[in-house]
Design an enzyme around this catalytic site. Structure first.
Site, mmCIF file in Angstrom:
data_model
loop_
_atom_site.group_PDB
_atom_site.id
_atom_site.type_symbol
_atom_site.label_atom_id
_atom_site.label_comp_id
_atom_site.label_asym_id
_atom_site.label_seq_id
_atom_site.Cartn_x
_atom_site.Cartn_y
_atom_site.Cartn_z
ATOM 1 N N LYS A 7 51.481 38.550 26.229
ATOM 2 C CA LYS A 7 51.673 37.193 26.775
ATOM 3 C C LYS A 7 50.672 36.238 26.139
ATOM 4 O O LYS A 7 50.993 35.125 25.747
ATOM 5 C CB LYS A 7 51.429 37.216 28.297
ATOM 6 C CG LYS A 7 52.706 37.162 29.106
ATOM 7 C CD LYS A 7 52.373 37.039 30.570
ATOM 8 C CE LYS A 7 52.516 38.363 31.280
ATOM 9 N NZ LYS A 7 52.007 38.361 32.638
ATOM 10 N N CYS A 35 38.735 37.319 35.690
ATOM 11 C CA CYS A 35 39.774 37.995 36.485
ATOM 12 C C CYS A 35 40.685 38.699 35.488
ATOM 13 O O CYS A 35 41.868 38.368 35.350
ATOM 14 C CB CYS A 35 40.537 37.001 37.348
ATOM 15 S SG CYS A 35 39.449 36.152 38.487
ATOM 16 N N ASP A 127 43.403 35.319 34.418
ATOM 17 C CA ASP A 127 44.719 35.918 34.675
ATOM 18 C C ASP A 127 44.728 36.578 36.048
ATOM 19 O O ASP A 127 45.404 37.578 36.269
ATOM 20 C CB ASP A 127 44.984 36.955 33.565
ATOM 21 C CG ASP A 127 46.449 37.324 33.443
ATOM 22 O OD1 ASP A 127 47.303 36.498 33.807
ATOM 23 O OD2 ASP A 127 46.734 38.449 32.990
ATOM 24 N N ILE A 138 54.311 33.662 50.233
ATOM 25 C CA ILE A 138 53.074 32.867 50.394
ATOM 26 C C ILE A 138 52.017 33.271 49.361
ATOM 27 O O ILE A 138 50.823 33.117 49.569
ATOM 28 C CB ILE A 138 52.506 32.949 51.838
ATOM 29 C CG1 ILE A 138 52.287 34.407 52.256
ATOM 30 C CG2 ILE A 138 53.371 32.201 52.818
ATOM 31 C CD1 ILE A 138 51.346 34.528 53.458
ATOM 32 N N LYS A 167 46.537 31.766 34.714
ATOM 33 C CA LYS A 167 47.792 32.148 35.362
ATOM 34 C C LYS A 167 47.880 31.513 36.751
ATOM 35 O O LYS A 167 46.903 31.470 37.493
ATOM 36 C CB LYS A 167 47.857 33.663 35.506
ATOM 37 C CG LYS A 167 49.109 34.112 36.251
ATOM 38 C CD LYS A 167 49.405 35.548 36.053
ATOM 39 C CE LYS A 167 48.470 36.424 36.860
ATOM 40 N NZ LYS A 167 48.669 37.824 36.476
HETATM 41 C C1 LIG Z 1 46.890 40.848 36.164
HETATM 42 S S1 LIG Z 1 45.291 41.476 36.149
HETATM 43 C C2 LIG Z 1 44.647 40.777 34.673
HETATM 44 C C3 LIG Z 1 45.224 41.377 33.434
HETATM 45 C C4 LIG Z 1 44.427 41.013 32.201
HETATM 46 N N1 LIG Z 1 44.613 39.637 31.811
HETATM 47 C C5 LIG Z 1 44.753 41.866 31.001
HETATM 48 O O1 LIG Z 1 45.080 41.302 29.975
HETATM 49 O O2 LIG Z 1 44.613 43.088 31.060
HETATM 50 C C6 LIG Z 1 44.499 40.579 37.414
HETATM 51 C C7 LIG Z 1 43.006 40.818 37.520
HETATM 52 O O3 LIG Z 1 42.448 39.880 38.453
HETATM 53 C C8 LIG Z 1 41.361 40.535 39.079
HETATM 54 N N2 LIG Z 1 40.944 39.841 40.302
HETATM 55 C C9 LIG Z 1 41.665 39.608 41.411
HETATM 56 N N3 LIG Z 1 40.893 38.993 42.331
HETATM 57 C C10 LIG Z 1 39.664 38.817 41.791
HETATM 58 C C11 LIG Z 1 38.437 38.269 42.258
HETATM 59 N N4 LIG Z 1 38.323 37.774 43.483
HETATM 60 N N5 LIG Z 1 37.375 38.268 41.443
HETATM 61 C C12 LIG Z 1 37.468 38.783 40.202
HETATM 62 N N6 LIG Z 1 38.597 39.331 39.707
HETATM 63 C C13 LIG Z 1 39.698 39.356 40.497
HETATM 64 C C14 LIG Z 1 41.959 41.900 39.362
HETATM 65 O O4 LIG Z 1 40.956 42.835 39.722
HETATM 66 C C15 LIG Z 1 42.638 42.206 38.034
HETATM 67 O O5 LIG Z 1 41.737 42.820 37.169
#
Ligand SMILES: C[S@@+](CC[C@H](N)C(=O)[O-])C[C@H]1O[C@@H](n2cnc3c(N)ncnc32)[C@H](O)[C@@H]1O
Length: 622
Positions: A7, A35, A127, A138, A167
């Protein structure tokens, strides 16, 4: 690369690959991936800026993500070098990487500013997402603090003019729309985009912002910090309150202000409508396929090939070139056609080799200070080693002075925790350096003397200037300030031998200061590098910068260096040509060790070398 990385590749291609580039082509691209576990975006950005075509690596990154099962998986990163990336989780060992916590955001900013001369990064990618199973409708509301903290962190760590990719899911609420408006104000360009690689039926989309207006955005940053603190406070209070009494921050910018900016509100409405319609089409297609299980889309393979071409991604299986446990000698010989490791080392590095004497050097008519360079070394020649990295911290050492075999580095060696990317071969010394400004802290450091192989590229036929440029880029990408446990990589500190005796401000003589340092019995000659680090100098490695039959000397008339054929058969020439320059093997063969200080009169040391150089230069001038 994982699906997320593809992506990122698509967004980058749509923007003519400007997302993955610095502002100037000779800069190193710096990015933050937040993230971001397991790290597909990072892998793509490092791969896009990998060492290739005789150039060194051109990117380094910083990450912030939650620890745990969705953490970065750097050991699985096969296409990009994880050595050029630093994952941060917060200011203490217990920190978990939660972006909602102000301390984590500010700690991340401080780390990045300390590593980017206070400028910040060129790009922030975000992301963030988490499972909302059963609450899909929601998702936007559940993700509001994530939206906010990703935007806020980006604004804390971006440099002026930088870009932000983030994202999002739906953007229907006043809160999300207000946040988009603040981004719209903080950047020169703002767009909402759903990549073709994003599942058509879901609400996922990306906001792409370019041209960060850093100075004008300070008040937005302060405001978002306050809002985030308020949300965190309300969350704590909510624990003790019944659902009906819980409070939340509903909006960031008044609806009237949003509506009054017609350009923005029309764009947002139009984007929401378009993406909504695309989702409806996507959902009805899924429905249709569900009702007709035998139905196939025959265009998928062609579309895939076309897309990979457009995104500039080779149609190969990820990590096809994974290295096994083969002996490095076999891999090195396959790559550069040399299976005898001692040919890749200076001749006097082996334990049996004799050093040059002052007498023999003085009598050697071929020794010309004009074509010799000196590398200042923090360890003696018998400690010179080859280091081969298989990646993921697996570095092997070949030291001629010991058993002639590849072994794991010993626990005190800087090779232990050296961030060397896979398929890289270095000629190096393990030293310790004193860190500025206090010069009290000792840091393990690898002094790189040369680099015949870099990330699978054979550099042995490249001229020294190209290899040096690669080494500098490697060191810049691999060294991180304020990061514990990693050894530092240091490019060679090189002086032209004919300038060694000079007294100019930045000359060798002026840079070496004899001083007493903590832990040493007697005062030591210390050399200060460009980056301010100090090391105790043990000697110089001299080497020739010409290859036979070409020589280099000074034209007294033009006061310029010129090349000439040693048998006088060809023209002389002021400009360097590829045929005048040694390749790696020729250069290493010409290396000659000079101790910094020798008690024995006959042995060559730096003092005698300087006298000899002076004498040779004077005899040429007269
Ligand atoms: C869809 S994944 C990201 C995929 C990444 N862009 C890749 O290319 O591999 C979403 C990420 O957001 C992180 N995340 C969600 N809530 C978070 C928070 N409060 N603080 C830090 N990271 C967070 C998750 O742990 C996860 O690693």
């Amino acid at each position: 690369m994982n699906r997320a990385a593809v992506k990122m590749a698509e967004v980058d291609a749509v923007l003519q690959f400007r997302m993955s580039q610095p502002f100037d082509s000779d800069e190193i691209f710096q990015f933050a991936d937040i993230c971001a576990g397991p790290g597909g975006f990072t892998e793509y950005l490092l791969w896009r800026n990998r060492a290739q075509d005789g150039r060194g690596p051109r990117a380094k990154g910083f990450g912030l993500t939650l620890r745990g099962e969705c953490d970065f998986r750097l050991n699985d990163m096969l296409m990009g070098a994880p050595e050029f990336f630093y994952p941060y989780y917060g200011p203490t060992d217990q920190s978990h990487g939660d972006i909602y916590l102000e301390d984590n955001m500010l700690g991340f900013r401080d780390l990045i500013m300390a590593n980017t001369a206070n400028l910040g990064v060129h790009l922030v990618t975000a992301d963030g997402g988490f499972s909302v199973e059963g609450q899909e409708n929601i998702q936007e509301i559940r993700s509001k603090q994530l939206y906010l903290c990703q935007a806020l962190t980006a604004m804390l760590v971006l440099r002026s003019g930088g870009s932000f990719l983030c994202k999002l899911f739906d953007i229907f609420t006043e809160f999300s729309a207000g946040l988009m408006y603040l981004l719209y104000l903080a950047f020169d360009q703002f767009a909402l985009f759903k990549p073709a690689t994003s599942r058509p039926a879901n609400s996922e989309r990306y906001v792409i912002c370019r041209g960060y207006r850093k100075q004008q955005s300070e008040s937005i940053v302060q405001y978002l910090l306050l809002v985030n603190a308020e949300i965190n406070l309300l969350k704590v209070e909510a624990v003790h309150l019944p659902q009906s009494e819980r409070q939340d921050v509903q909006g960031l910018v008044s609806l009237d202000v949003l509506k009054a900016d017609r350009a923005f509100s029309d764009y947002l409405t139009e984007s929401n409508d378009t993406l909504g319609r695309m989702q409806i089409v996507g959902l009805s297609k899924i429905h249709h396929f569900y009702d007709n299980p035998g139905m196939k889309d025959t265009r998928q393979e062609d579309t895939r090939t076309e897309c990979l071409q457009f995104w500039g991604i080779p149609d190969e299986k990820r990590g096809e070139k994974v290295l096994g446990k083969e002996n490095p000698t076999v891999l090195i010989s396959q790559l550069i056609g040399e299976g005898n490791m001692s040919k890749l080392l200076p001749p006097d590095a082996s334990s049996s080799a004799k050093s040059v004497t002052a007498d023999s050097l003085e009598k050697n008519p071929d020794f010309s200070p004009y074509e010799q360079r000196a590398i200042a070394c923090g360890e003696v020649n018998k400690e010179v080693m080859l280091l081969y990295s298989r990646g993921n911290g697996s570095v092997l050492v070949y030291k001629p002075a010991e058993r002639e075999a590849w072994t794991a580095p010993d626990s005190k060696s800087a090779a232990q925790r050296a961030p060397i990317p896979r398929e890289t071969l270095l000629l190096a010394l393990s030293v310790s350096q004193l860190k500025p400004p206090s010069y009290k802290l000792r840091v393990a450091c690898l002094q790189i003397l040369d680099c015949p192989i870099l990330q699978g590229q054979n550099l042995t036929d490249k001229p020294l200037s190209d290899r040096l440029a690669c080494i500098r880029q490697l060191c810049y990408c691999a060294n991180f300030e304020r990061v514990p446990l990693r050894s530092r990589l240091q490019p060679p500190v090189i002086f032209p031998v004919y300038e060694l005796p000079s007294d100019s401000a930045d000359s060798f003589k002026k840079l070496v200061q004899v001083q007493k340092i903590k832990g040493s019995v007697k005062p030591m000659p210390m050399l200060k590098q460009e980056d301010g680090y100090l090391f105790a100098i043990k000697g110089l490695y001299l080497f020739r910068v010409t290859r036979d039959p070409w020589r280099l000397t000074m034209s007294q008339k033009a006061n310029k260096l010129y090349y000439f054929h040693k048998e006088g058969k060809a023209l002389t020439c002021f400009e360097s040509r590829p045929e005048f320059l040694p390749n790696y093997r020729q250069q290493v063969e010409s290396m000659m060790w000079v101790d910094y200080e020798s008690a024995n009169d006959k042995e060559l040391d730096v003092k005698r070398l300087l006298q000899l150089v002076d004498k040779k230069l004077n005899s040429k001038r007269n």
